[in-house]
Scaffold this active site. Structure first.
Site, mmCIF file in Angstrom:
data_model
loop_
_atom_site.group_PDB
_atom_site.id
_atom_site.type_symbol
_atom_site.label_atom_id
_atom_site.label_comp_id
_atom_site.label_asym_id
_atom_site.label_seq_id
_atom_site.Cartn_x
_atom_site.Cartn_y
_atom_site.Cartn_z
ATOM 1 N N HIS A 70 -0.720 7.690 7.467
ATOM 2 C CA HIS A 70 -1.674 8.019 8.524
ATOM 3 C C HIS A 70 -1.377 9.397 9.055
ATOM 4 C CE1 HIS A 70 -1.879 3.618 8.240
ATOM 5 N NE2 HIS A 70 -3.160 3.896 8.297
ATOM 6 N N GLN A 90 0.846 -1.189 0.000
ATOM 7 C CA GLN A 90 0.000 0.000 0.000
ATOM 8 C C GLN A 90 0.884 1.242 0.000
ATOM 9 O OE1 GLN A 90 -2.042 -0.959 3.723
ATOM 10 N NE2 GLN A 90 -3.948 -1.026 2.570
HETATM 11 ZN ZN LIG Z 1 -4.736 2.704 7.793
#
Ligand SMILES: [Zn+2]
Ligand SMILES: [Zn+2]
Length: 621
Positions: free
Chosen positions: A368, A364
């Site tokens: 965050h 990914q």
């Molecule tokens: Zn996440």
């Protein structure tokens, strides 16, 4: 239908069904109380579904006429088109019969047979299908409560169905049966296997033509096929299903994507972090993932001595929460933005795996953001900027933002304070509006832990992909007890935002390959040029050229094969190499190159310097 007619004849001609108080009904069904009514046409998903499901009835009618005694299972609409599960008994059937069935369907469609709804008692329904000898319909009726059963008839054909349907078969103007498959009755392997016939229909012939063109084009662009031809990635059963192997050219492309995003993220104030590929069971107990997905994920890895249990990392967020907790935070420190190209592993059933779009291990482009509630809007705007920058650099021009909010009728099923939800929801709406995004708002589609914004991107074939999710989260900060000290000197919870512009590199590369048909933007292309010497005599000139281009960070190769120039050009075209540089007698003497562009053709003769400048200009993102 009368409402449609009272508005205009043109509208009435296009009305397929109606949504009445949230339920889809036949357009002809009487409305007996004050209701919210929405007329459905081909442009509504529910209108299309009604059209396709009605086409399944039309196909059944044709099959019954052509193959008397045929028994029918179920015939629903699917994402594109419909199917019907059919038992032909002893009658031979193959896709060679498709044309005959399509013709019969068209004939019945031209007769404009009305779909007539008729409520029946359970006893009458059983009697009808007992006489007809259709054990599948009897099996379905068995589970239906008396008083809820309806039949629909069009022409000579009657089916058990709760509806709804289009007004008459005449709306169907173009028909294509696609393929057949075996399907066990009720998905049960111990029961009879029926023949599932897939088909698709349209209200206009040119829509079918376009649909078939897109299917053909999609086959040519299939990322699994191009991935092999362009030597980007591979799979090996020995390594394991759903675990992609990135080949050198694919790795180089992926690295360029990573570098591109890292540069943009570092400008936007992100910091890179790295976390391990496994995590202790307790991490996922705290995050709640264990309770929710533990059983359905890869099984734990146990240490031999201590008996500890570890899981393959299914997501990076819990790790990043622990990074946030490594030191006390003040309101002045926020937002904190941690980015990681984090590889995660999720169990998918082997039958669900598909190329790079459904895999068991993927990376990914995760980050965050931890911020104060009053910073959510600004952070959202910045993430939207980043996502749009990615889209424009990669040639995705057609997208909408889907905003998922709470169900206002059912606020109790969401975690987090009412005040924070209201703040975040309006922050997202305002951010999207200020960025001028085309938005669709979905009430009740938010996760229980926060609202989100997804980018739905249309590719070159008009197919929709979900890319670029921005998700607000009140849950993990709570579960990990994340804090910051506010200006009031009290402890507060930060808001967490998950975001991934690509989603995963694997899926993104798959979408990109199919979107651009393997013709990547020049800055991403594995090889930007290939030098094609007309004969062995010009190899030295070719090598000098290649060295000079390499010095300017322009990458490519030389075709040294002893082949005719025509053949070399053809092969380079198949490999989709953007520029072909042809060198022979004249070029070597003049210090030039003859340039051919993939898919465009001859660009004429250029000096090396001019070619270099053109490429540098073209690759500036
Ligand atoms: Zn996440
Ligand atoms: Zn039906």
């Amino acid at each position: 239908m009368q409402i449609a007619q009272s508005i205009s004849e043109g509208l009435a001609r296009n009305v397929l069904a109606a949504e009445v108080n949230g339920q889809v009904w036949d357009a002809s069904r009487p409305i007996e109380e004050d209701s919210n009514v929405k007329l459905l046409t081909w442009n509504d998903d529910a209108g299309k579904a009604t059209f396709w499901h009605s086409s399944a009835h039309l196909m059944a009618e044709a099959l019954e006429a052509l193959y008397p005694g045929t028994k029918f299972g179920i015939g629903p609409a699917i994402e594109t088109g419909f199917y019907y599960d059919v038992d032909f008994g002893d009658q031979e059937f193959s896709s060679d019969h498709f044309k005959q069935i399509e013709d019969k369907m068209l004939e019945l469609a031209k007769a404009k047979e009305e779909f007539i709804r008729k409520p029946v008692s359970k006893a009458d329904a059983i009697e009808y299908f007992t006489d007809k000898g259709d054990e599948y319909k009897l099996d379905l009726i068995k589970d239906l409560p008396d008083g809820s059963i309806t039949f629909y008839s069009q022409g000579e054909f009657t089916d058990l169905c709760r509806g709804p349907h289009i007004p008459n078969t005449g709306f169907v103007k173009a028909i294509k049966l696609m393929n057949t498959a075996g399907a066990y009755w009720r998905g049960d392997e111990t029961r009879k296997q029926l023949t599932r016939i897939y088909g698709v229909t349209f209200p206009k012939q040119n829509e079918l033509t376009e649909y078939l063109r897109v299917i053909e084009e999609a086959k040519k662009r299939d990322h699994r096929k191009l991935g092999k031809e362009l030597e980007l990635f591979a799979f090996s059963e020995k390594v394991g299903m759903g675990l992609p192997l990135w080949l050198p050219k694919g790795t180089a492309l992926r690295e360029r994507l990573v570098n591109f995003l890292q540069r943009a993220q570092s400008k936007a104030g992100y910091e890179q972090v790295i976390t391990p590929h496994i995590g202790h069971k307790n991490l996922y107990v705290t995050s709640g993932h264990y309770e929710k997905y533990g059983k359905d994920s890869f099984q734990p890895i146990k240490t031999p001595q201590e008996g500890e249990e570890f899981f393959l990392k299914p997501m990076n967020c819990p790790h990043h929460c622990e990074i946030y907790k490594t030191k006390p935070r003040s309101y002045k420190d926020l937002p904190v933005r941690y980015a990681e190209f984090g590889t995660v592993y999720r169990y998918e059933q082997s039958g669900e795996l598909h190329g790079l779009t459904r895999v068991r291990g993927f990376t990914q482009d995760d980050a965050h953001l931890f911020c104060r509630p009053d910073q959510v809007k600004e952070e959202f705007m910045k993430v939207i900027d980043l996502v749009l920058y990615v889209f424009s650099a990669l040639g995705f021009e057609d997208y909408t933002a889907q905003i998922s909010l709470r169900d206002p009728e059912n606020k109790s099923k969401y975690i987090g304070s009412d005040e924070n939800w209201a703040l975040a929801e309006s922050a997202i709406m305002e951010a999207a509006a200020e960025k001028g995004l085309n938005t669709v708002v979905e009430l009740g589609e938010a996760a229980f832990y926060g609202p989100k914004l997804d980018f739905m991107v249309k590719d070159a074939l008009g197919r929709k992909w979900q890319l670029g999710t921005i998700q607000v989260d009140y849950n993990l900060p709570e579960r990990f007890e994340l804090e910051y000290t506010g200006s009031d000197n009290l402890k507060h919870r930060p808001v967490m935002i998950h975001r991934a512009p690509f989603g995963s590199l694997e899926r993104f590369v798959a979408v990109l390959i199919e979107h651009c048909a393997g013709n990547f933007p020049l800055w991403l292309s594995p090889d930007q040029y290939i030098i094609l010497p007309i004969s062995e005599k010009f190899e030295d000139y070719a090598k000098n050229l290649s060295d000079e281009l390499k010095n300017s960070d322009i990458r490519g190769l030389i075709d040294f094969r002893d082949e005719k120039i025509g053949r070399k050009i053809r092969d380079a075209e198949i490999k989709k190499i953007p520029y072909m540089l042809i060198v022979g007698e004249k070029e070597a003497a003049e210090g030039t190159i003859s340039v051919r562009k993939h898919g465009t053709g001859d660009l004429g003769s250029l000096t090396i310097e001019d070619f270099k400048q053109q490429l540098i200009k073209e690759t500036t993102v």
